[in-house]
Design an enzyme around this catalytic site. Sequence first.
Site, PDB file in Angstrom:
ATOM      1  N   GLY A  90      38.258  42.875  58.261  1.00 16.93           N
ATOM      2  CA  GLY A  90      38.785  43.328  56.979  1.00 16.93           C
ATOM      3  C   GLY A  90      39.208  44.777  57.115  1.00 16.93           C
ATOM      4  O   GLY A  90      38.858  45.457  58.076  1.00 16.93           O
ATOM      5  N   GLY A 106      39.634  48.312  54.670  1.00 23.48           N
ATOM      6  CA  GLY A 106      39.330  48.867  53.354  1.00 23.48           C
ATOM      7  C   GLY A 106      40.214  50.043  53.053  1.00 23.48           C
ATOM      8  O   GLY A 106      41.252  50.261  53.685  1.00 23.48           O
ATOM      9  N   GLY A 132      39.602  52.571  56.280  1.00 21.37           N
ATOM     10  CA  GLY A 132      39.219  52.192  57.644  1.00 21.37           C
ATOM     11  C   GLY A 132      39.353  50.701  57.839  1.00 21.37           C
ATOM     12  O   GLY A 132      39.980  50.009  57.039  1.00 21.37           O
ATOM     13  N   LYS A 188      32.327  49.210  61.657  1.00 24.82           N
ATOM     14  CA  LYS A 188      33.181  49.873  60.655  1.00 24.82           C
ATOM     15  C   LYS A 188      33.774  51.105  61.283  1.00 24.82           C
ATOM     16  O   LYS A 188      33.042  52.001  61.707  1.00 24.82           O
ATOM     17  CB  LYS A 188      32.318  50.279  59.456  1.00 24.82           C
ATOM     18  CG  LYS A 188      32.604  49.454  58.228  1.00 24.82           C
ATOM     19  CD  LYS A 188      31.894  49.949  57.010  1.00 24.82           C
ATOM     20  CE  LYS A 188      32.914  50.165  55.893  1.00 24.82           C
ATOM     21  NZ  LYS A 188      32.302  50.274  54.583  1.00 24.82           N
ATOM     22  N   ASP A 205      29.763  50.733  43.225  1.00 20.54           N
ATOM     23  CA  ASP A 205      31.010  50.001  43.479  1.00 20.54           C
ATOM     24  C   ASP A 205      30.714  48.498  43.542  1.00 20.54           C
ATOM     25  O   ASP A 205      31.102  47.815  44.498  1.00 20.54           O
ATOM     26  CB  ASP A 205      31.643  50.487  44.791  1.00 20.54           C
ATOM     27  CG  ASP A 205      33.072  49.992  44.962  1.00 20.54           C
ATOM     28  OD1 ASP A 205      33.665  49.504  43.979  1.00 20.54           O
ATOM     29  OD2 ASP A 205      33.600  50.080  46.099  1.00 20.54           O
TER      30      ASP A 205
HETATM   31  N1  LIG Z   1      28.929  43.438  57.868  1.00 23.14           N
HETATM   32  C1  LIG Z   1      30.018  42.722  57.658  1.00 23.14           C
HETATM   33  N2  LIG Z   1      30.165  41.515  58.219  1.00 23.14           N
HETATM   34  C2  LIG Z   1      31.276  40.788  57.999  1.00 23.14           C
HETATM   35  N3  LIG Z   1      32.307  41.184  57.240  1.00 23.14           N
HETATM   36  C3  LIG Z   1      32.223  42.381  56.666  1.00 23.14           C
HETATM   37  C4  LIG Z   1      31.085  43.207  56.837  1.00 23.14           C
HETATM   38  N4  LIG Z   1      31.270  44.338  56.146  1.00 23.14           N
HETATM   39  C5  LIG Z   1      32.476  44.221  55.576  1.00 23.14           C
HETATM   40  N5  LIG Z   1      33.066  43.063  55.870  1.00 23.14           N
HETATM   41  C6  LIG Z   1      34.374  42.597  55.417  1.00 23.14           C
HETATM   42  O1  LIG Z   1      35.270  43.685  55.360  1.00 23.14           O
HETATM   43  C7  LIG Z   1      35.689  43.923  53.992  1.00 23.14           C
HETATM   44  C8  LIG Z   1      35.769  45.431  53.751  1.00 23.14           C
HETATM   45  O2  LIG Z   1      34.478  45.972  53.938  1.00 23.14           O
HETATM   46  P1  LIG Z   1      33.952  47.282  53.194  1.00 23.14           P
HETATM   47  O3  LIG Z   1      34.090  47.054  51.733  1.00 23.14           O
HETATM   48  O4  LIG Z   1      32.620  47.654  53.699  1.00 23.14           O
HETATM   49  O5  LIG Z   1      35.008  48.322  53.712  1.00 23.14           O
HETATM   50  P2  LIG Z   1      35.680  49.533  52.970  1.00 23.14           P
HETATM   51  O6  LIG Z   1      36.558  50.177  53.970  1.00 23.14           O
HETATM   52  O7  LIG Z   1      34.660  50.369  52.345  1.00 23.14           O
HETATM   53  O8  LIG Z   1      36.495  48.713  51.885  1.00 23.14           O
HETATM   54  P3  LIG Z   1      36.986  49.105  50.437  1.00 23.14           P
HETATM   55  O9  LIG Z   1      37.940  50.213  50.604  1.00 23.14           O
HETATM   56  O10 LIG Z   1      37.635  47.810  49.989  1.00 23.14           O
HETATM   57  O11 LIG Z   1      35.793  49.439  49.628  1.00 23.14           O
HETATM   58  C9  LIG Z   1      34.634  43.222  53.145  1.00 23.14           C
HETATM   59  O12 LIG Z   1      35.117  42.769  51.905  1.00 23.14           O
HETATM   60  C10 LIG Z   1      34.237  42.060  54.019  1.00 23.14           C
HETATM   61  O13 LIG Z   1      35.139  40.990  53.863  1.00 23.14           O
END
Ligand SMILES: Nc1ncnc2c1ncn2[C@@H]1O[C@H](COP(=O)(O)OP(=O)(O)OP(=O)(O)O)[C@@H](O)[C@H]1O
Length: 551
Positions: free
Chosen positions: A21, A23, A26, A43, A134
């Site tokens: 995924g 976000g 990142g 991440k 969030d």
């Molecule tokens: N530990 C994990 N295992 C599997 N998939 C994950 C995990 N963490 C995140 N994901 C996938 O990646 C997506 C984005 O993760 P996350 O929300 O932590 O990232 P972010 O960069 O903070 O995103 P956002 O900007 O949308 O808040 C999640 O919706 C999920 O589908």
Amino acid sequence: MAHQNKYPRYVGNYELHQKLGAGFSGAIFCARHIHTNQWVALKLQPINESCPTNRYERSFYPALQGGEGMPTLWASGHHGTWDYLAIDLLGSSLDSLHRSKTTDVWDLRSVCCVAQQVIARLQFMHARGLLHRDIQLGNCVLGLPPNNTTIYMIDFGFSKFYIDQHTKRHIPDSKAPRDFIGNYWFSSVRVHCRGSVPSRRDDMEAVALMLVHMLTPGGLSWTRNGVPKTDEAHNRLMYEKRNATPEEICRGLPPVFEEFLRSCRRLQFAERPDYERWIEEFATLAEDNGFPSSPDFIWPPPNPEPTVRVQTAPLRKDSGELEGVLNGLANMQLGERQVLGVRDNLVNRDTNAAPKDGKKGGKPPKPSPPKSKEVINLISDDEGSRDENARAAPAAGRLTKAARLAQIAREVAAATDNVALARLVRDFARTMEENRSRMLTKEGFAVLDALHKQLADPSVFAGPIRTARPRASGASEASQGGDGGARETRQGKMNKLWRLGQDVRRAAGNEQLAALVVEFGAVINGSSGRTVTKDGFGFLAGLAGRLDALA
Ligand SMILES: Nc1ncnc2c1ncn2[C@@H]1O[C@H](COP(=O)(O)OP(=O)(O)OP(=O)(O)O)[C@@H](O)[C@H]1O
């Protein structure tokens, strides 16, 4: 973003595989530890990112380690220009299930599981001094087998300690203008539309909105135009969100959703939410609708059709006098019904109810057995054991709370003397007390209604010992208890119940007891959560005692 498609093959000791995924700032990859072969979610974020959420998350993870549904942080650091976090590899997010599901709305059982688990996650986070800030479907993620019935919280990039790490005190409230932190869909009205400082209550309100969203065809009204792209669209969204009342938002859903949302909005800035109570309420809601009360999330839902079809008709604020409401409840035709877990069923509710004008809307109802107020289609032990999916079928000989209360209501209606009524009132109190939730449901109100009818009918029992003046604060006045807009405060409820407990012990006859029963129902109906508290049980004990004395 500059780093798009420029991800390295190796980061720290991890080899990057497919992207899971991306976000705001990142991306997340499935990655393998090159020595241990352990798979993790990695991440990645550029170290010079203007919103360094990985850095924030890294500082919060230690506080969360060991909690159920909290991912383990295996490693973190910098690699070249990358900031990385290696956390437990998890499964699908609720958002991806939401998008992939074939039905318009989620099934009630799944929503009850989500409610119980997400509230429990917040309970844990909050106990560690941390707010999530969030809450949304994308941040609730299922574990991988064998943890695939557990919902994990992820994405702590917006989290914040609400307990100051040095002073150990709650952060202060402030009216100073602030940038909005959270998401457009589920952030609380206070935080999103009024710019308040987020606290525990706002995490809880976000859960309430998320749950209602899951049960609403097309989602909450302000989510339907997608993410606002202009200030004007954002203002429109906020306007709509701010002006939607809990009653409108939750119309057609079991009353517990509206109660939950209202109770979150009533919390003071630094007040602790009653997590335990709401977890129990949602477990009971599941149980009362024939599902196991276990919070285990099973996907796809094993049995989307509920085995119990009890309509949880809400007692609305504008419902008029409680006497009338109780009466209406007792006369409800409870045949084959859709559970009002989803709003689609609103149509069917009208269809199934005796039509006023002969017109019917929505789908024609399924042929149902002859309806009688004596026939309540509840789960039986046999049904429970026949149902392969019923993991928590009631123990042999044990009825569900709803079934037991319905039975008591029938027995009350058939009782021929005060001694029998006293015994049934004690039964009623015991059934309520033994249940995990002490919320007075439709079936509970039906017991009160049957009691009221019996006691108010002078032909049924011997007359009062002496004639007493009607009570000044009589039933009709009290019966408006739920209509006043604001719910009864806890203290107000306690006071009234305590007074009723005194009055009931002095009542001169059955007619007075009838008025007190109505008043009791009104106080419970007007209170937050409609729960029978210690004082309520005191009233019931007094009522049973007085019935014996007047026999
Ligand atoms: N530990 C994990 N295992 C599997 N998939 C994950 C995990 N963490 C995140 N994901 C996938 O990646 C997506 C984005 O993760 P996350 O929300 O932590 O990232 P972010 O960069 O903070 O995103 P956002 O900007 O949308 O808040 C999640 O919706 C999920 O589908």
